[in-house]
Design a protein around this motif. Structure first.
Motif, PDB file in Angstrom:
ATOM      1  N   UNK A  68      19.026   2.077  25.910  1.00  0.00           N
ATOM      2  CA  UNK A  68      19.522   2.143  27.287  1.00  0.00           C
ATOM      3  C   UNK A  68      20.656   1.152  27.546  1.00  0.00           C
ATOM      4  N   UNK A  69      20.473  -0.161  27.241  1.00  0.00           N
ATOM      5  CA  UNK A  69      21.603  -1.080  27.482  1.00  0.00           C
ATOM      6  C   UNK A  69      22.829  -0.765  26.642  1.00  0.00           C
ATOM      7  N   UNK A  70      22.628  -0.233  25.430  1.00  0.00           N
ATOM      8  CA  UNK A  70      23.779   0.143  24.604  1.00  0.00           C
ATOM      9  C   UNK A  70      24.515   1.333  25.218  1.00  0.00           C
ATOM     10  N   UNK A  71      23.776   2.327  25.691  1.00  0.00           N
ATOM     11  CA  UNK A  71      24.409   3.455  26.369  1.00  0.00           C
ATOM     12  C   UNK A  71      25.179   2.980  27.600  1.00  0.00           C
ATOM     13  N   UNK A  72      24.557   2.085  28.385  1.00  0.00           N
ATOM     14  CA  UNK A  72      25.199   1.590  29.602  1.00  0.00           C
ATOM     15  C   UNK A  72      26.494   0.847  29.271  1.00  0.00           C
ATOM     16  N   UNK A  73      26.500   0.075  28.183  1.00  0.00           N
ATOM     17  CA  UNK A  73      27.715  -0.647  27.793  1.00  0.00           C
ATOM     18  C   UNK A  73      28.822   0.315  27.369  1.00  0.00           C
ATOM     19  N   UNK A  74      28.468   1.360  26.624  1.00  0.00           N
ATOM     20  CA  UNK A  74      29.462   2.344  26.197  1.00  0.00           C
ATOM     21  C   UNK A  74      30.076   3.046  27.406  1.00  0.00           C
ATOM     22  N   UNK A  75      29.254   3.346  28.409  1.00  0.00           N
ATOM     23  CA  UNK A  75      29.775   3.957  29.632  1.00  0.00           C
ATOM     24  C   UNK A  75      30.679   2.985  30.372  1.00  0.00           C
ATOM     25  N   UNK A  76      30.281   1.706  30.439  1.00  0.00           N
ATOM     26  CA  UNK A  76      31.103   0.700  31.127  1.00  0.00           C
ATOM     27  C   UNK A  76      32.448   0.532  30.439  1.00  0.00           C
ATOM     28  N   UNK A  77      32.503   0.710  29.111  1.00  0.00           N
ATOM     29  CA  UNK A  77      33.770   0.589  28.366  1.00  0.00           C
ATOM     30  C   UNK A  77      34.520   1.917  28.283  1.00  0.00           C
ATOM     31  N   UNK A  78      33.919   2.989  28.842  1.00  0.00           N
ATOM     32  CA  UNK A  78      34.519   4.333  28.826  1.00  0.00           C
ATOM     33  C   UNK A  78      34.708   4.854  27.395  1.00  0.00           C
ATOM     34  N   UNK A  79      33.775   4.497  26.504  1.00  0.00           N
ATOM     35  CA  UNK A  79      33.834   4.943  25.111  1.00  0.00           C
ATOM     36  C   UNK A  79      33.024   6.238  24.988  1.00  0.00           C
ATOM     37  N   UNK A  80      33.616   7.349  25.388  1.00  0.00           N
ATOM     38  CA  UNK A  80      32.886   8.615  25.444  1.00  0.00           C
ATOM     39  C   UNK A  80      32.569   9.165  24.063  1.00  0.00           C
ATOM     40  N   UNK A  81      33.487   9.030  23.125  1.00  0.00           N
ATOM     41  CA  UNK A  81      33.238   9.524  21.775  1.00  0.00           C
ATOM     42  C   UNK A  81      32.111   8.733  21.111  1.00  0.00           C
ATOM     43  N   UNK A  82      32.124   7.409  21.305  1.00  0.00           N
ATOM     44  CA  UNK A  82      31.055   6.582  20.759  1.00  0.00           C
ATOM     45  C   UNK A  82      29.709   6.905  21.386  1.00  0.00           C
ATOM     46  N   UNK A  83      29.710   7.229  22.663  1.00  0.00           N
ATOM     47  CA  UNK A  83      28.474   7.583  23.353  1.00  0.00           C
ATOM     48  C   UNK A  83      27.893   8.874  22.788  1.00  0.00           C
ATOM     49  N   UNK A  84      28.743   9.862  22.563  1.00  0.00           N
ATOM     50  CA  UNK A  84      28.274  11.137  22.017  1.00  0.00           C
ATOM     51  C   UNK A  84      27.699  10.943  20.609  1.00  0.00           C
ATOM     52  N   UNK A  85      28.404  10.168  19.779  1.00  0.00           N
ATOM     53  CA  UNK A  85      27.929   9.938  18.414  1.00  0.00           C
ATOM     54  C   UNK A  85      26.595   9.210  18.406  1.00  0.00           C
TER      55      UNK A  85
END
Length: 459
Positions: A308-325
């Motif tokens: 959860x915190x890792x997903x939230x950080x990826x969203x905060x950084x707008x790293x959409x490709x990293x979030x999907x992977x």
């Protein structure tokens, strides 16, 4: 002889290559190991309870009330804490740690106030709630359930607040205490059972549960307080000055709260409808759920806490490709680990139930009833894990309204399938209904996440 190479998907291969050295994987392993220890304590408690009470009316009443309170606390924990973690991550990323901690203090105060109001309302409404949810109980059994509900009110306050404080610790990637402190509740119950000797009854379980929950929340409060500034000026500012991010948390909390009511009510609905069947059906369903919870506790639970915190950080950084992977890799790894355990539960259900529970008041007939239900219930595990991981991504993406639609659809589907299947299969029909609902919700939530990520990429 040439080496045999196995082709793995790139995201999965990347995650495995980082191994336990990555913060995410090491965090998952830590939480999983602590959860196993907690489950050992919990099963020591369940074994003693089974030996003392079997599937007696007292245990039926306690498990129904305890399930209701766990649901209420979890639902409230699905409001503010769920919306708090993404806001906390974004505020820490953009404004610094102290502003994020101030948001945590204010959210904790609001959450405790919500729990207190809910607890007072339930104390007054207990007779009506019990009368409506336990139509298959005798009047004496209903009266006992009302008393147990009022006796467990402190558990609601402590357990609910502990859920928020645990989310706060996990948001700061502090997993050790958040994962280990919950075992204080079953430890408290085991202690109460041992002290009671041969005089075990439902009130023994109530006292152990309450004192365990008090210990749980106390440990978390101490841990949170130690990491906050000790300056009186900072505390005065945290309690008097409105943090702008709190408005965002409160605005997003209602959809998550309603979604938690809809989706999380499955346990309460299942137990309520099981109470309409033969005596002991609630306890049989409860034992089956506990066995499935072993696998979920070392897969879905740690995955949800750590990712959860890792997903939230990826969203905060707008790293959409990293979030999907990360979504694909995490779901693939955890589901692959859970499938063998699911098959073991299904194939060896009678032996597992007999080994863990068959002693004292829990006889061979009880083993047969629980094993029959477990063989259906076990198949919910991979779908539950997939849905949990995808739901964490959806929460991080603040896709609250679409999740709300999925949750209410699941609620209607669960009630309908329970009604249709329990008429032919009894308690096993309720378990099969749960499997179907988790399957459909998991795929719907994954599709939702991919659609939202695609929209954000093209925005």
């Amino acid at each position: 002889m040439p080496a045999i190479r196995i082709a793995l998907p790139i995201p999965l291969r990347s995650l495995l290559a980082r191994g336990a050295g990555s913060a995410m994987v090491s965090g998952f392993l830590l939480v999983a190991m602590l959860t196993v220890v907690g489950k050992i304590v919990a099963f020591a408690k369940d074994a003693v309870v089974a030996a003392k009470l079997g599937t007696a009316d007292e245990l039926d009443a306690f498990m129904l009330v305890f399930g209701f309170f766990s649901f209420a606390a979890t639902v409230l924990a699905g409001g503010l804490p769920e919306s708090f973690v993404p806001a906390y991550a974004e505020l820490r990323e953009r404004r610094g740690l102290r502003r994020a901690e101030r948001l945590g203090v204010q959210c904790a105060a609001w959450h405790f106030a919500a729990l207190l109001v809910c607890g007072i309302a339930l104390a007054f409404a207990a007779p009506l709630v019990i009368a409506w949810t336990t139509q298959g109980f005798t009047p004496q059994k209903q009266a006992l359930a009302v008393k147990l509900m009022r006796g467990l009110l402190p558990f609601l306050l402590c357990f609910g607040l502990a859920q928020h404080l645990s989310a706060w610790l996990r948001a700061g990637k502090s997993f050790l205490l958040a994962a280990s402190a919950p075992m204080l509740v079953p430890f408290g119950i085991v202690t109460a059972l041992l002290l009671a000797g041969d005089q075990v009854n439902a009130w023994t379980l109530v006292s152990g549960t309450v004192w365990g929950a008090v210990g749980h929340v106390t440990v978390l409060i101490i841990a949170i307080t130690r990491r906050l500034p000790r300056s009186l000026r900072w505390w005065r500012c945290a309690l008097q000055h409105w943090e702008p991010g709190l408005r965002v948390v409160l605005h997003n909390a209602l959809p998550f709260l309603l979604g938690g009511v809809a989706f999380g009510s499955a346990v309460v609905i299942d137990q309520t409808m099981a109470a309409w069947l033969t005596a002991g059906s609630v306890a049989v369903l409860g034992y089956s759920d506990k066995l499935c919870a072993i696998v979920l506790a070392v897969t879905a639970g740690p995955a949800s806490d750590v990712l959860f915190p890792h997903f939230a950080e990826l969203v905060a950084r707008r790293d959409w490709n990293g979030l999907r992977k990360r979504l694909f890799a995490s779901a693939g790894l955890i589901v692959s680990a859970a499938l063998p355990m699911t098959l073991i539960l299904c194939l060896f259900a009678p032996w597992i139930v007999s080994t863990l529970f068959e002693r004292g008041a829990f006889g061979p007939q009880d083993t047969q009833r629980v094993a029959e239900v477990l063989r259906f219930a076990a198949f919910q595990i991979p779908f539950y894990i997939l849905g949990t991981v995808a739901a964490r991504v959806a929460v991080s993406l603040q896709a609250s309204r679409l999740m709300l639609l999925i949750s209410f659809s699941a609620l209607v589907l669960n009630i309908t399938l329970n009604w249709l299947l329990m008429r032919h299969l009894g308690v096993a029909g309720i378990a099969l209904s749960t499997v179907i609902v988790h399957c459909l919700c998991a795929f719907a939530t994954c599709a939702l996440c991919l659609v939202v990520i695609r929209r954000k990429e093209t925005a």
